[in-house]
Scaffold this motif. Structure first.
Motif, mmCIF file in Angstrom:
data_model
loop_
_atom_site.group_PDB
_atom_site.id
_atom_site.type_symbol
_atom_site.label_atom_id
_atom_site.label_comp_id
_atom_site.label_asym_id
_atom_site.label_seq_id
_atom_site.Cartn_x
_atom_site.Cartn_y
_atom_site.Cartn_z
ATOM 1 N N VAL A 71 1.577 61.356 -25.866
ATOM 2 C CA VAL A 71 2.468 60.917 -24.779
ATOM 3 C C VAL A 71 2.598 59.614 -24.577
ATOM 4 C CG1 VAL A 71 3.025 61.356 -22.114
ATOM 5 C CG2 VAL A 71 1.953 63.037 -23.780
ATOM 6 N N PRO A 72 4.031 58.838 -24.500
ATOM 7 C CA PRO A 72 3.973 57.463 -24.230
ATOM 8 C C PRO A 72 3.397 57.188 -22.946
ATOM 9 C CG PRO A 72 6.177 58.481 -24.844
ATOM 10 C CD PRO A 72 5.105 59.659 -24.598
ATOM 11 N N MET A 73 2.531 55.986 -23.084
ATOM 12 C CA MET A 73 1.848 55.785 -21.788
ATOM 13 C C MET A 73 2.413 55.571 -20.492
ATOM 14 S SD MET A 73 -1.203 54.863 -22.810
ATOM 15 C CE MET A 73 -1.649 54.167 -21.255
ATOM 16 N N GLU A 74 3.818 55.132 -20.577
ATOM 17 C CA GLU A 74 4.628 55.256 -19.264
ATOM 18 C C GLU A 74 4.771 56.395 -18.704
ATOM 19 O OE1 GLU A 74 5.599 54.196 -22.070
ATOM 20 O OE2 GLU A 74 7.590 54.826 -22.394
ATOM 21 N N HIS A 75 4.457 57.674 -19.609
ATOM 22 C CA HIS A 75 5.050 59.045 -18.937
ATOM 23 C C HIS A 75 3.452 59.751 -18.777
ATOM 24 C CE1 HIS A 75 9.166 58.346 -19.390
ATOM 25 N NE2 HIS A 75 8.933 58.145 -20.525
ATOM 26 N N MET A 76 2.282 59.049 -18.880
ATOM 27 C CA MET A 76 0.984 59.898 -18.942
ATOM 28 C C MET A 76 0.932 60.579 -17.730
ATOM 29 S SD MET A 76 -1.123 60.051 -21.218
ATOM 30 C CE MET A 76 -1.481 58.655 -22.482
#
Ligand SMILES: Cc1cc2nc3c(=O)[nH]c(=O)nc-3n(C[C@H](O)[C@H](O)[C@H](O)COP(=O)(O)OP(=O)(O)OC[C@H]3O[C@@H](n4cnc5c(N)ncnc54)[C@H](O)[C@@H]3O)c2cc1C
Length: 466
Positions: free
Chosen positions: A343-348
């Motif tokens: 999952v991309p970091m900004e959406h974790m």
């Protein structure tokens, strides 16, 4: 299962080709080959038996078996250590399991050119032990290293916790020898790491889950054993603070070998001050001077991000615990499952919030204590969590819904259904969420090219054509 008359004819052919001691066909001998560590539907337990298990010792024996299977369109399932988590080995159409357990020879250690050539049934641990005699190592530090084989690791694109510095097995493969579905032997290219000639055929076999051929030999890049190793263990108030620290670590430019942040349930045992719930460990290796300098930087970094350092001896034993414990028994109980999404970091945060506050409660799944959140803070930034499987009459349907919802969530957020455990049968029918039909059809055509009769591990990896 094969018709009795065909079964008997094939048995005789297999025995004549590789010898009676290398062919199993009694039901009791086949029982362990009915499943792997994936929790199959309860009512399907022990339903799928292979027709035969063969235990070849050489490429030419594999070739003989494949030619017999190919002439009669019998499915073939290559097997390594059997530790995969997604049902890759379940013989849904019966057939012949090619157990590579006896193909465990180290063929050549090339110290000058830093590579090793092995038969693919060797376990990662056995290989590391043999390489250590030459002061070399493979660097593929999987939790399942004692059981997983080189062939299995390549075929699942195995994850290594030292990925930040060394990558994973996918970055180690230089050349493969593969027995293709028609019995021909493919050498994917020269034993070099860098070339601009030809198509990179070996890449196709990384993560191929036994669907394109039986990998019999692998040439892998190895590294000199580092002079010094070190772990810096630190504690944080909660996972989100540890995750923010991990994010800063990834952007800091500090050289490290691997790192992970997670919410832990054994914080007391690790000597954490009361009330702290998460940890971040950072693995370092290199020359003594390098490691000392890096450890200094990481310790300063921990202090600057609100972390509290753990004791050195605890940190060092922590390093070995991960690979020295084989928790296969736990995996085999079939009571729990593990998520390894990217999952991309900004959406974790959004991912975990929806997972544990929406999907979980709606389907009655609960995280395992202390294993709710984790983040690989290396190159791959893999998110993970473990949960108890749903119980009750509707358990299987519920489980399928949960898997699809999690896959939908991860892909909607720009991620991937699976970072490291592959597809098998578990995630096969959710791949449409991640790939377009054009992409899936391109993959099917690649499969058709290698295996026009669809005998290599059929029913796995790719969703069927509509
Ligand atoms: C407790 C536990 C911890 C784990 N930790 C990790 C981890 O840290 N990192 C990670 O990546 N995974 C981990 N796993 C998952 C698993 O160990 C890996 O997927 C592993 O790489 C599988 O290797 P294996 O030899 O057991 O393969 P198997 O399970 O035997 O086979 C897996 C797939 O590879 C194919 N295959 C095997 N050998 C060959 C061959 N020679 N030629 C062609 N195809 C072949 C099979 O057909 C099958 O599709 C863990 C699993 C458990 C149970």
């Amino acid at each position: 299962m094969l018709e009795p008359a065909i079964h008997e004819a094939v048995r005789k052919e297999l025995v004549a080709a590789i010898g009676g001691s290398k062919v199993l066909w009694m039901k009791s001998d086949l029982l362990p080959y009915t499943k792997d560590t994936y929790r199959i539907r309860f009512e399907d337990e022990y339903k799928y038996f292979p027709d035969f298990v063969v235990l070849p010792e050489s490429t030419s024996e594999v070739q003989s078996v494949v030619k017999i299977a190919s002439s009669k369109k019998i499915p073939l399932i290559p097997k390594g250590g059997g530790s995969n988590r997604t049902g890759m080995l379940v013989p849904v159409y019966g057939g012949i399991v090619v157990d590579t357990i006896r193909m465990n020879r180290v063929i050549e250690v090339d110290v000058a050119n830093l590579h090793v050539t092995v038969q693919t049934g060797i376990t990662l641990k056995e290989l590391e032990d043999r390489l250590a005699e030459h002061r070399l190592w493979l660097t593929q530090e999987q939790g399942s290293l004692r059981v997983a084989t080189v062939g299995g690791s390549i075929s699942t694109s195995g994850f290594s916790r030292r990925n930040n510095k060394y990558g994973t097995i996918a970055d180690r493969v230089m050349s493969l020898e593969v027995v293709l579905a028609d019995g021909s032997i493919l050498r994917t290219g020269p034993k070099v790491l860098y070339t601009s000639t030809g198509y990179r055929l070996h890449q196709l076999f990384i993560g191929s889950e036994g669907t394109l051929g039986v990998i019999t030999e692998a040439t892998l890049r190895v590294e000199p054993i580092p002079e010094a190793r070190e772990v810096v263990l630190s504690f944080y108030s909660d996972f989100w603070t540890a995750m923010a620290a991990a994010q800063r670590l990834m952007a800091s430019g500090i050289g490290y070998s691997g790192a992970e942040a997670y919410e832990a349930s054994d914080m007391d045992e690790l000597g954490a001050p009361k009330g702290l719930k998460a940890l971040l460990y950072v693995i370092l290796d290199g020359t003594k001077g390098e490691v000392e300098a890096q450890a200094d930087s990481v310790k300063k970094f921990v202090a600057g991000t609100g972390g509290i350092l753990g004791a050195h001896d605890v940190a060092m034993s922590f390093l070995t615990r991960y690979v020295e414990q084989w928790c296969g028994a736990r995996a085999l109980t079939g009571f729990e499952d593990v998520i390894t999404c990217y999952v991309p970091m900004e959406h974790m945060r959004e991912f975990y919030d929806k997972l544990w506050n929406d999907i979980g409660p709606r389907h009655g799944i609960e995280p395992l204590s202390g294993e709710k959140f984790s983040l690989d803070a290396g190159r791959y930034k893999m998110a993970g969590g473990r949960y108890w499987l749903p119980k009750g009459e509707q358990a299987w349907e519920k489980y399928q819904k949960v898997l699809r919802e999690i896959a939908g969530l991860a892909t909607r957020l720009g991620g991937s259904v699976q970072s490291c455990h592959g597809i098998g049968i578990q995630h096969r029918d959710n791949l449409d969420l991640e790939y377009s039909e054009v992409a899936l059809e391109t993959m099917r055509r690649i499969k058709d090219t290698f295996d026009p009769q669809n005998i290599m591990n059929p029913g796995k990896k790719l969703p069927a054509r509509k």
